[in-house]
Design an enzyme around this catalytic site. Structure first.
Site, PDB file in Angstrom:
ATOM      1  N   LYS A   1      21.608  53.686  -4.979  1.00 41.85           N
ATOM      2  CA  LYS A   1      19.528  54.947  -5.631  1.00 41.85           C
ATOM      3  C   LYS A   1      19.321  55.296  -3.976  1.00 41.85           C
ATOM      4  O   LYS A   1      18.799  54.961  -2.755  1.00 41.85           O
ATOM      5  CB  LYS A   1      18.541  54.401  -6.276  1.00 41.85           C
TER       6      LYS A   1
ATOM      7  N   GLU B   1      14.559  45.623   4.583  1.00 42.34           N
ATOM      8  CA  GLU B   1      14.567  46.448   5.843  1.00 42.34           C
ATOM      9  C   GLU B   1      13.303  47.280   5.910  1.00 42.34           C
ATOM     10  O   GLU B   1      12.868  48.099   5.831  1.00 42.34           O
ATOM     11  CB  GLU B   1      15.968  46.742   6.696  1.00 42.34           C
TER      12      GLU B   1
ATOM     13  N   CYS C   1      11.925  53.524  12.075  1.00 40.92           N
ATOM     14  CA  CYS C   1      11.284  51.727  12.710  1.00 40.92           C
ATOM     15  C   CYS C   1      11.574  51.102  13.510  1.00 40.92           C
ATOM     16  O   CYS C   1      10.731  50.812  13.738  1.00 40.92           O
ATOM     17  CB  CYS C   1      12.062  51.464  11.254  1.00 40.92           C
TER      18      CYS C   1
ATOM     19  N   GLU D   1       2.030  51.799  11.101  1.00 41.27           N
ATOM     20  CA  GLU D   1       2.758  52.938  11.097  1.00 41.27           C
ATOM     21  C   GLU D   1       3.196  54.415  11.358  1.00 41.27           C
ATOM     22  O   GLU D   1       2.544  54.586   9.640  1.00 41.27           O
ATOM     23  CB  GLU D   1       5.015  52.158  10.351  1.00 41.27           C
TER      24      GLU D   1
END
Length: 460
Positions: free
Chosen positions: A163, A238, A270, A362
């Site tokens: 997906k 992850e 990331c 983040e």
């Protein structure tokens, strides 16, 4: 995988060009019933795929790689249109898919078990495929990260249902077509575009999906893990990162303070070195160097070879980045286009406290925080002062210090005197809330297998 708002059309995805806001394509989505049909098809195809000789699987994966190679420019151009990546970066990403397939193909013929001494007989182990693997890929690097899970899973004898992210389904769909063109059996590799709360959730919950590989936010990763836990289903996660760039006074500052350590892919990475930790004695020099470098960054059309940074993926992402940067915040800033497109200027914040939101959370945009430290101990403390532990860099000419700091910082992927994080032939994964498990590297295939132990008695 938060369910979309009720007013959102969940039957189609509208793909926008992030640089122009033009509609690139409208893609039908898969609902839960289509996910069920795809998984059932995959389960049937997987049995024959697993029964094939490893050399035959390897040969077909190499042919898949060759087919990708002949379509590199097409895939790169598609990536530019749907993800806003620079053309050079997109070409590298398509090439990385090719290379991952070739690397995984080599592993198909080397998935060896062990012979373990045991009294009274022989003990051997087998690595057997799991079955159907669900891969949920992100939008920031749609092609390579999709291949991180797909290539080794296929090589180990599994079928894959992928997906892609809602905003970037086009390259994944094209890769599925190329797989068939290369001769992979039908239904061994399927791509199902859709919304996370519908398609993704159905894939995670399906009882015949043996494992989920998810790359995305920590919040969504937590939900994926919770849902898999109800079925004791293994996961590889992850997730987010807030990677430190630790610069000691003896470092090569010109290289250590490269702004593209956090501006690559417009900061939507990331592993971006968004926490620049600089020793106090060279802090002012670092500010001066970054001010000059940030001001020179060329932001604009991803198809222009002179462009160094493109747009963010969406209006939603740009709005999120803006929440972290006020007009009054001190620090150097570059420039960005003001017309259509999801633009944000390169930014370094110099007035943040070490525990501020911008310094700890983040941001996933072209924004870094510059923080001073006094000594090695404080550098390590600041580097670890986030919930994340994915990547980071350490810059020093002192080998002993490099080893001490590398051992101390809690992150899965560290580089000394380098900003590089990911190599497909070495393991990749995070500590803390940056994820669970490892991808890539020589052991990638075993993550998609069960180890079976067989004892053979030799006693009369």
């Amino acid at each position: 995988m938060t369910l979309p708002d009720r007013c959102v059309d969940t039957t189609t995805l509208t793909v926008l060009n992030p640089a122009t806001e033009d509609v690139v394509a409208t893609v039908p989505t898969a609902d839960a019933a289509e996910v069920d049909r795809a998984v059932r098809r995959a389960a049937v195809a997987q049995r024959a795929w697993a029964a094939a000789a490893p050399a035959d699987r390897a040969r077909l994966l190499r042919r898949f790689a060759d087919t990708v190679d002949t379509h590199l420019e097409e895939l790169a151009q598609l990536e530019v249109r749907e993800a806003g990546h620079l053309l050079g970066n997109a070409r590298w990403e398509a090439g990385n898919v090719r290379d991952l397939l070739l690397y995984a193909a080599g592993g198909a013929e080397r998935l060896n078990g062990a012979q373990i001494p045991a009294p009274g007989g022989w003990n051997i182990t087998f690595h057997q495929p799991l079955g159907v693997v669900g891969v949920i890929a992100p939008w920031n690097f749609p092609m390579p990260i999709a291949a991180w899970g797909t290539a080794p899973a296929l090589a180990a004898g599994n079928a894959v249902v992928l997906k892609p992210a809602e905003t970037t389904p086009l390259t994944a769909l094209r890769l599925a077509e190329l797989a068939l063109e290369a001769g992979l059996p039908e239904h061994v590799f399927q791509v199902l575009p859709g919304h996370g709360g519908v398609t993704g959730r159905a894939l995670v919950d399906h009882p015949d999906v043996a494992k989920i590989v998810f790359t995305g936010s920590t919040r969504t990763g937590r939900e994926v893990m919770e849902r898999c836990a109800t079925r004791i289903k293994p996961v590889t996660l992850e997730l987010g990162g807030k990677s430190p760039n630790i610069v000691f006074a003896d470092a090569d500052l010109a290289t250590a303070l490269d702004p593209f350590s956090f501006l690559d892919n417009s900061g939507q990475d990331c592993c971006a070195r968004t926490r620049i930790l600089v020793q106090e004695s060279v802090y002012e020099e670092a500010v001066a160097r970054l001010t000059e470098a940030i001001g020179a960054v060329v932001v604009g059309d991803p198809l222009d070879e002179k462009t160094q940074m493109g747009p963010l993926i969406s209006r939603q992402q740009r709005d999120r980045v803006r929440q972290f940067v006020t007009d009054e915040a001190p620090g150097p800033r570059g420039t960005a286009p003001t017309g259509p497109g999801f633009w944000f200027p390169p930014t370094v914040l110099t007035g943040e406290a070490p525990d501020s939101r911008a310094a700890v959370e983040e941001i996933f945009g072209p924004v870094a925080v510059l923080l001073p430290f006094t000594d090695e101990a404080e550098a390590i403390r600041l580097a670890d002062a986030t919930p994340y532990g994915l990547s980071g860099s350490i810059w020093t000419r002192d080998v002993g210090r490099a080893l001490r700091v590398s051992a101390a910082v809690r992150a899965g992927n560290l580089s000394v005197n380098s900003h590089s994080s990911v190599r497909y032939w070495t393991p990749f994964g995070g500590f803390k809330q940056s994820g669970l498990g490892r991808e890539l590297g020589p052991d990638a295939l075993t993550a998609f297998t069960e180890t079976k132990n067989v004892f053979i008695s030799t006693e009369a």
